[in-house]
Design an enzyme around this catalytic site. Sequence first.
Site, PDB file in Angstrom:
ATOM      1  N   GLU A   1       4.814  -2.082 -11.889  1.00  0.00           N
ATOM      2  CA  GLU A   1       4.451  -1.566 -10.565  1.00  0.00           C
ATOM      3  C   GLU A   1       4.607  -2.661  -9.505  1.00  0.00           C
ATOM      4  O   GLU A   1       4.539  -3.852  -9.818  1.00  0.00           O
ATOM      5  CB  GLU A   1       2.973  -1.119 -10.583  1.00  0.00           C
ATOM      6  CG  GLU A   1       2.756   0.369 -10.556  1.00  0.00           C
ATOM      7  CD  GLU A   1       3.105   1.028  -9.228  1.00  0.00           C
ATOM      8  OE1 GLU A   1       4.015   0.573  -8.507  1.00  0.00           O
ATOM      9  OE2 GLU A   1       2.460   2.037  -8.908  1.00  0.00           O
ATOM     10  N   ASP A   2       4.764  -2.236  -8.265  1.00  0.00           N
ATOM     11  CA  ASP A   2       4.835  -3.201  -7.168  1.00  0.00           C
ATOM     12  C   ASP A   2       3.438  -3.666  -6.756  1.00  0.00           C
ATOM     13  O   ASP A   2       3.181  -4.849  -6.595  1.00  0.00           O
ATOM     14  CB  ASP A   2       5.604  -2.623  -5.963  1.00  0.00           C
ATOM     15  CG  ASP A   2       5.070  -1.268  -5.499  1.00  0.00           C
ATOM     16  OD1 ASP A   2       4.188  -0.688  -6.172  1.00  0.00           O
ATOM     17  OD2 ASP A   2       5.539  -0.779  -4.463  1.00  0.00           O
TER      18      ASP A   2
ATOM     19  N   ASP B   1      -3.402  -0.760  -5.269  1.00  0.00           N
ATOM     20  CA  ASP B   1      -4.240  -0.732  -4.074  1.00  0.00           C
ATOM     21  C   ASP B   1      -5.559  -0.044  -4.456  1.00  0.00           C
ATOM     22  O   ASP B   1      -6.475  -0.692  -4.962  1.00  0.00           O
ATOM     23  CB  ASP B   1      -3.422  -0.006  -2.993  1.00  0.00           C
ATOM     24  CG  ASP B   1      -4.087   0.114  -1.643  1.00  0.00           C
ATOM     25  OD1 ASP B   1      -5.002  -0.660  -1.355  1.00  0.00           O
ATOM     26  OD2 ASP B   1      -3.678   0.983  -0.860  1.00  0.00           O
TER      27      ASP B   1
ATOM     28  N   PHE C   1      -1.885  -4.545   4.919  1.00  0.00           N
ATOM     29  CA  PHE C   1      -0.686  -3.826   4.505  1.00  0.00           C
ATOM     30  C   PHE C   1       0.472  -4.810   4.398  1.00  0.00           C
ATOM     31  O   PHE C   1       0.683  -5.613   5.300  1.00  0.00           O
ATOM     32  CB  PHE C   1      -0.364  -2.734   5.520  1.00  0.00           C
ATOM     33  CG  PHE C   1       0.688  -1.782   5.064  1.00  0.00           C
ATOM     34  CD1 PHE C   1       0.374  -0.756   4.176  1.00  0.00           C
ATOM     35  CD2 PHE C   1       1.993  -1.901   5.501  1.00  0.00           C
ATOM     36  CE1 PHE C   1       1.350   0.117   3.727  1.00  0.00           C
ATOM     37  CE2 PHE C   1       2.978  -1.027   5.061  1.00  0.00           C
ATOM     38  CZ  PHE C   1       2.652  -0.017   4.181  1.00  0.00           C
TER      39      PHE C   1
ATOM     40  N   ARG D   1      12.176  -2.992   2.743  1.00  0.00           N
ATOM     41  CA  ARG D   1      12.215  -3.175   1.281  1.00  0.00           C
ATOM     42  C   ARG D   1      13.135  -4.326   0.875  1.00  0.00           C
ATOM     43  O   ARG D   1      12.945  -4.938  -0.171  1.00  0.00           O
ATOM     44  CB  ARG D   1      12.746  -1.904   0.595  1.00  0.00           C
ATOM     45  CG  ARG D   1      11.803  -0.717   0.641  1.00  0.00           C
ATOM     46  CD  ARG D   1      12.246   0.331  -0.379  1.00  0.00           C
ATOM     47  NE  ARG D   1      11.683   1.642  -0.140  1.00  0.00           N
ATOM     48  CZ  ARG D   1      10.492   2.058  -0.570  1.00  0.00           C
ATOM     49  NH1 ARG D   1       9.719   1.235  -1.246  1.00  0.00           N
ATOM     50  NH2 ARG D   1      10.060   3.272  -0.317  1.00  0.00           N
TER      51      ARG D   1
HETATM   52  P1  IMP Z   1      -2.705   3.117  -5.032  1.00  0.00           P
HETATM   53  O1  IMP Z   1      -2.525   4.433  -5.727  1.00  0.00           O
HETATM   54  O2  IMP Z   1      -3.635   3.235  -3.859  1.00  0.00           O
HETATM   55  O3  IMP Z   1      -3.107   1.987  -5.941  1.00  0.00           O
HETATM   56  O4  IMP Z   1      -1.333   2.773  -4.351  1.00  0.00           O
HETATM   57  C1  IMP Z   1      -0.287   2.325  -5.029  1.00  0.00           C
HETATM   58  C2  IMP Z   1       1.009   2.611  -4.306  1.00  0.00           C
HETATM   59  O5  IMP Z   1       0.868   2.653  -2.876  1.00  0.00           O
HETATM   60  C3  IMP Z   1       1.924   1.468  -4.588  1.00  0.00           C
HETATM   61  O6  IMP Z   1       2.694   1.727  -5.722  1.00  0.00           O
HETATM   62  C4  IMP Z   1       2.733   1.338  -3.322  1.00  0.00           C
HETATM   63  O7  IMP Z   1       3.906   2.098  -3.432  1.00  0.00           O
HETATM   64  C5  IMP Z   1       1.846   1.864  -2.230  1.00  0.00           C
HETATM   65  N1  IMP Z   1       1.162   0.770  -1.470  1.00  0.00           N
HETATM   66  C6  IMP Z   1      -0.113   0.339  -1.602  1.00  0.00           C
HETATM   67  N2  IMP Z   1      -0.403  -0.669  -0.767  1.00  0.00           N
HETATM   68  C7  IMP Z   1       0.749  -0.918  -0.095  1.00  0.00           C
HETATM   69  C8  IMP Z   1       1.103  -1.901   0.909  1.00  0.00           C
HETATM   70  O8  IMP Z   1       0.325  -2.759   1.370  1.00  0.00           O
HETATM   71  N3  IMP Z   1       2.390  -1.839   1.345  1.00  0.00           N
HETATM   72  C9  IMP Z   1       3.306  -0.934   0.888  1.00  0.00           C
HETATM   73  N4  IMP Z   1       3.014  -0.017  -0.052  1.00  0.00           N
HETATM   74  C10 IMP Z   1       1.742  -0.003  -0.538  1.00  0.00           C
HETATM   75 MG    MG Z   2       4.433   1.648  -6.337  1.00  0.00          MG
END
Ligand code: IMP
Ligand code: MG
Length: 175
Positions: A97-98, A101, A150, A163
Site C-alpha cells: 500500500e502507499d 490513514d 495531506f 503522482r
Molecule cells: P484509509 O482507508 O483512510 O487508510 O486511506 C487509505 C487510502 O487513502 C490510501 O490508500 C490513499 O490512496 C488515500 N490517502 C490517504 N491519505 C492520503 C494523503 O495524504 N494523500 C493522498 N492519498 C491519501
Molecule cells: Mg492506496
Amino acid sequence: MSELQLATLIEEKALRERIRQIGASLTEKFRSESVVALCVLKGSFIFFSDLVRKIDLDLSCDFVGVSSYSGMQSSGNAKLTLDVSLPLKDKHVILVEDIVDTGYTMKFLCEHLSQKEPKSLTTVTLLHKPDAEKVKAQLDYVGFKIGNDFVVGYGLDYLGFYRHLPYVATISNLN
Ligand code: IMP
Ligand code: MG
C-alpha cells in the site's frame, strides 16, 4: 494545480534507502520461498515497482484496485474496483500500500484477501498516519510514520495530479 505550493517531506534518497531495507528484510523473511506481491492501485504503483526490484525471491506480481477517497476525504467505505487475478490459495502474499490513514482500506483489503486462503499475508505500507487511525489494521512493515497533513508525490495524488513526483511532499497552501 500550479497555484499549489509543495514542501518536500521525504526526499528521494531517503525513500530509496528505506525501500532497499524493506526489500532486504522481505527477502530474508521468505528466504527461498515464492511469493505473490500485490500492488494496491492506484497510489502504490511507484512504491511497488521500486520495492519489487529490491526483493530477491521467486516472485509474481498482481494488482488490486480499491477506492475509498474522494478529494481529500477518506470515506470509510472502501470498494473493490479490480480484484486479484492470480490464485492466492496457499501462497505467501505481500500486500503493498502507499499510505494508511484511517486504516479502513487496509482492513478491508486484508479481510477480502483472507477469504482467498493465502498461506500467509504480510502487509507493507510506505506511509502511515498513526494519529488518523480510526480502525486497527494489520501493519507489518511501515516505511515512514508521518503527521496528519495531506501528502502527494511518489504515487500519491491530489485529484489525479502529482503522482509522478519522485519525492513525497505536503501542500502548504491548501485550506
Ligand atoms: P484509509 O482507508 O483512510 O487508510 O486511506 C487509505 C487510502 O487513502 C490510501 O490508500 C490513499 O490512496 C488515500 N490517502 C490517504 N491519505 C492520503 C494523503 O495524504 N494523500 C493522498 N492519498 C491519501
Ligand atoms: Mg492506496
